[in-house]
Write a protein that holds these residues in place. Structure first.
Motif, mmCIF file in Angstrom:
data_model
loop_
_atom_site.group_PDB
_atom_site.id
_atom_site.type_symbol
_atom_site.label_atom_id
_atom_site.label_comp_id
_atom_site.label_asym_id
_atom_site.label_seq_id
_atom_site.Cartn_x
_atom_site.Cartn_y
_atom_site.Cartn_z
ATOM 1 N N ASN A 1 -27.704 -21.947 13.961
ATOM 2 C CA ASN A 1 -28.602 -22.429 12.903
ATOM 3 C C ASN A 1 -28.351 -23.902 12.564
ATOM 4 N N PRO A 2 -28.485 -24.816 13.513
ATOM 5 C CA PRO A 2 -28.177 -26.228 13.222
ATOM 6 C C PRO A 2 -29.135 -26.854 12.214
ATOM 7 N N VAL A 3 -30.396 -26.462 12.222
ATOM 8 C CA VAL A 3 -31.365 -27.051 11.291
ATOM 9 C C VAL A 3 -31.027 -26.642 9.864
ATOM 10 N N MET A 4 -30.716 -25.391 9.670
ATOM 11 C CA MET A 4 -30.381 -24.923 8.326
ATOM 12 C C MET A 4 -29.134 -25.640 7.807
ATOM 13 N N VAL A 5 -28.148 -25.820 8.652
ATOM 14 C CA VAL A 5 -26.931 -26.520 8.239
ATOM 15 C C VAL A 5 -27.269 -27.967 7.885
ATOM 16 N N GLY A 6 -28.154 -28.583 8.656
ATOM 17 C CA GLY A 6 -28.583 -29.956 8.345
ATOM 18 C C GLY A 6 -29.307 -30.038 7.013
ATOM 19 N N VAL A 7 -30.179 -29.084 6.731
ATOM 20 C CA VAL A 7 -30.917 -29.074 5.465
ATOM 21 C C VAL A 7 -29.945 -28.894 4.295
ATOM 22 N N VAL A 8 -29.004 -28.003 4.444
ATOM 23 C CA VAL A 8 -28.016 -27.795 3.375
ATOM 24 C C VAL A 8 -27.204 -29.070 3.166
ATOM 25 N N GLY A 9 -26.805 -29.726 4.244
ATOM 26 C CA GLY A 9 -26.062 -30.985 4.121
ATOM 27 C C GLY A 9 -26.897 -32.062 3.448
ATOM 28 N N PHE A 10 -28.186 -32.137 3.810
ATOM 29 C CA PHE A 10 -29.081 -33.116 3.189
ATOM 30 C C PHE A 10 -29.220 -32.845 1.693
ATOM 31 N N ALA A 11 -29.395 -31.563 1.323
ATOM 32 C CA ALA A 11 -29.527 -31.197 -0.089
ATOM 33 C C ALA A 11 -28.241 -31.527 -0.849
ATOM 34 N N ALA A 12 -27.118 -31.275 -0.244
ATOM 35 C CA ALA A 12 -25.850 -31.598 -0.907
ATOM 36 C C ALA A 12 -25.733 -33.105 -1.104
ATOM 37 N N GLY A 13 -26.147 -33.874 -0.116
ATOM 38 C CA GLY A 13 -26.131 -35.336 -0.250
ATOM 39 C C GLY A 13 -27.037 -35.812 -1.370
ATOM 40 N N LEU A 14 -28.256 -35.241 -1.457
ATOM 41 C CA LEU A 14 -29.158 -35.600 -2.546
ATOM 42 C C LEU A 14 -28.560 -35.266 -3.907
ATOM 43 N N LEU A 15 -27.961 -34.103 -3.982
ATOM 44 C CA LEU A 15 -27.362 -33.657 -5.241
ATOM 45 C C LEU A 15 -26.229 -34.598 -5.669
ATOM 46 N N ILE A 16 -25.372 -34.906 -4.752
ATOM 47 C CA ILE A 16 -24.253 -35.800 -5.079
ATOM 48 C C ILE A 16 -24.771 -37.194 -5.411
ATOM 49 N N GLY A 17 -25.737 -37.679 -4.642
ATOM 50 C CA GLY A 17 -26.300 -39.005 -4.904
ATOM 51 C C GLY A 17 -26.974 -39.091 -6.261
ATOM 52 N N SER A 18 -27.619 -38.012 -6.673
ATOM 53 C CA SER A 18 -28.308 -38.048 -7.961
ATOM 54 C C SER A 18 -27.323 -37.985 -9.134
ATOM 55 N N LEU A 19 -26.157 -37.485 -8.891
ATOM 56 C CA LEU A 19 -25.162 -37.396 -9.960
ATOM 57 C C LEU A 19 -24.397 -38.703 -10.165
ATOM 58 N N LEU A 20 -24.453 -39.592 -9.181
ATOM 59 C CA LEU A 20 -23.767 -40.876 -9.310
ATOM 60 C C LEU A 20 -24.551 -41.793 -10.251
ATOM 61 N N PRO A 21 -23.860 -42.653 -10.983
ATOM 62 C CA PRO A 21 -24.577 -43.558 -11.897
ATOM 63 C C PRO A 21 -25.387 -44.601 -11.122
ATOM 64 N N ALA A 22 -26.482 -45.020 -11.726
ATOM 65 C CA ALA A 22 -27.363 -46.011 -11.099
ATOM 66 C C ALA A 22 -26.703 -47.385 -11.147
ATOM 67 N N THR A 23 -27.014 -48.194 -10.129
ATOM 68 C CA THR A 23 -26.493 -49.565 -10.084
ATOM 69 C C THR A 23 -27.523 -50.517 -10.679
ATOM 70 N N ARG A 24 -27.149 -51.750 -10.917
ATOM 71 C CA ARG A 24 -28.069 -52.756 -11.446
ATOM 72 C C ARG A 24 -29.235 -52.995 -10.492
ATOM 73 N N ARG A 25 -28.902 -53.039 -9.225
ATOM 74 C CA ARG A 25 -29.934 -53.297 -8.213
ATOM 75 C C ARG A 25 -30.982 -52.185 -8.211
ATOM 76 N N GLU A 26 -30.532 -50.939 -8.310
ATOM 77 C CA GLU A 26 -31.468 -49.819 -8.373
ATOM 78 C C GLU A 26 -32.352 -49.926 -9.608
ATOM 79 N N ASN A 27 -31.775 -50.298 -10.727
ATOM 80 C CA ASN A 27 -32.565 -50.455 -11.953
ATOM 81 C C ASN A 27 -33.585 -51.579 -11.804
ATOM 82 N N GLN A 28 -33.247 -52.674 -11.111
ATOM 83 C CA GLN A 28 -34.189 -53.767 -10.900
ATOM 84 C C GLN A 28 -35.344 -53.333 -10.004
ATOM 85 N N ILE A 29 -35.026 -52.590 -8.945
ATOM 86 C CA ILE A 29 -36.048 -52.193 -7.980
ATOM 87 C C ILE A 29 -36.943 -51.091 -8.546
#
Length: 178
Positions: free
Chosen positions: A100-128
């Motif tokens: 099930n390589p696709v499913m593992v990839g999707v789970v990894g992608f979702a985990a990355g999104l989750l972790i990325g969304s929990l990190l605080p925003a940077t100044r550059r992100e706020n400007q863009i």
């Protein structure tokens, strides 16, 4: 006066004086004999106590050695069983990832999104992104959570299936695996 009174008063004459000397010697040799017996008895008692202490120490050493041996065997058995179980589980996960390589990839992608969304925003992100940043982050977080839950349930189902197949292989029951 009788002989004893003469002896103690010093009036015993020749025989009393010589009797006095030999009586003292007999008394002293009797005391030496009693003291010698007491010392001998004390030595024998100490020797017996030392022997008892040695025997008790040896018995304690032997018992401790037996307990250590049993504990060591138990730890070795547990280590072998846990290593075998870990190896079996690892093979199951590897098989799941291969199947099930696709499913593992999707789970990894979702985990990355989750972790990325929990990190605080940077100044550059706020400007863009400006005012849209919070909305995009919240939507990404919801999406990541949904994907993570779906992936988690799929992974759990497949791992249970793989675990059941591995158990069947271990017991030789191929009919359940098919």
């Amino acid at each position: 006066m009788n002989e004893a009174e003469k002896h103690y008063s010093g009036q015993g004459g020749g025989t009393g004086a010589s009797g006095s000397g030999s009586g003292t010697a007999k008394r002293e040799s009797g005391e030496d004999s009693v003291l010698g017996q007491a010392a001998s008895t004390a030595r024998e008692g100490l020797k017996g106590a030392a022997d008892t202490a040695r025997s008790a120490t040896e018995a304690a050493r032997q018992t401790a050695g037996e307990f250590y041996g049993r504990a060591s065997r138990t730890v070795d058995d547990a280590r072998r069983r846990s290593a075998a179980e870990l190896s079996r589980r690892r093979r199951g996960v590897e098989a799941f990832v291969e199947e099930n390589p696709v499913m593992v990839g999707v789970v990894g992608f979702a985990a990355g999104l989750l972790i990325g969304s929990l990190l605080p925003a940077t100044r550059r992100e706020n400007q863009i992104f400006g005012r849209y940043a919070d909305e995009v982050r919240d939507q990404g977080l919801r999406y990541a959570r949904e994907l993570a839950e779906q992936g988690k349930s799929m992974v759990e189902e497949n791992l249970q299936a793989v675990g059941g197949q591995a158990d069947d292989r271990d017991t030789g029951d191929e009919s359940r695996a098919a």
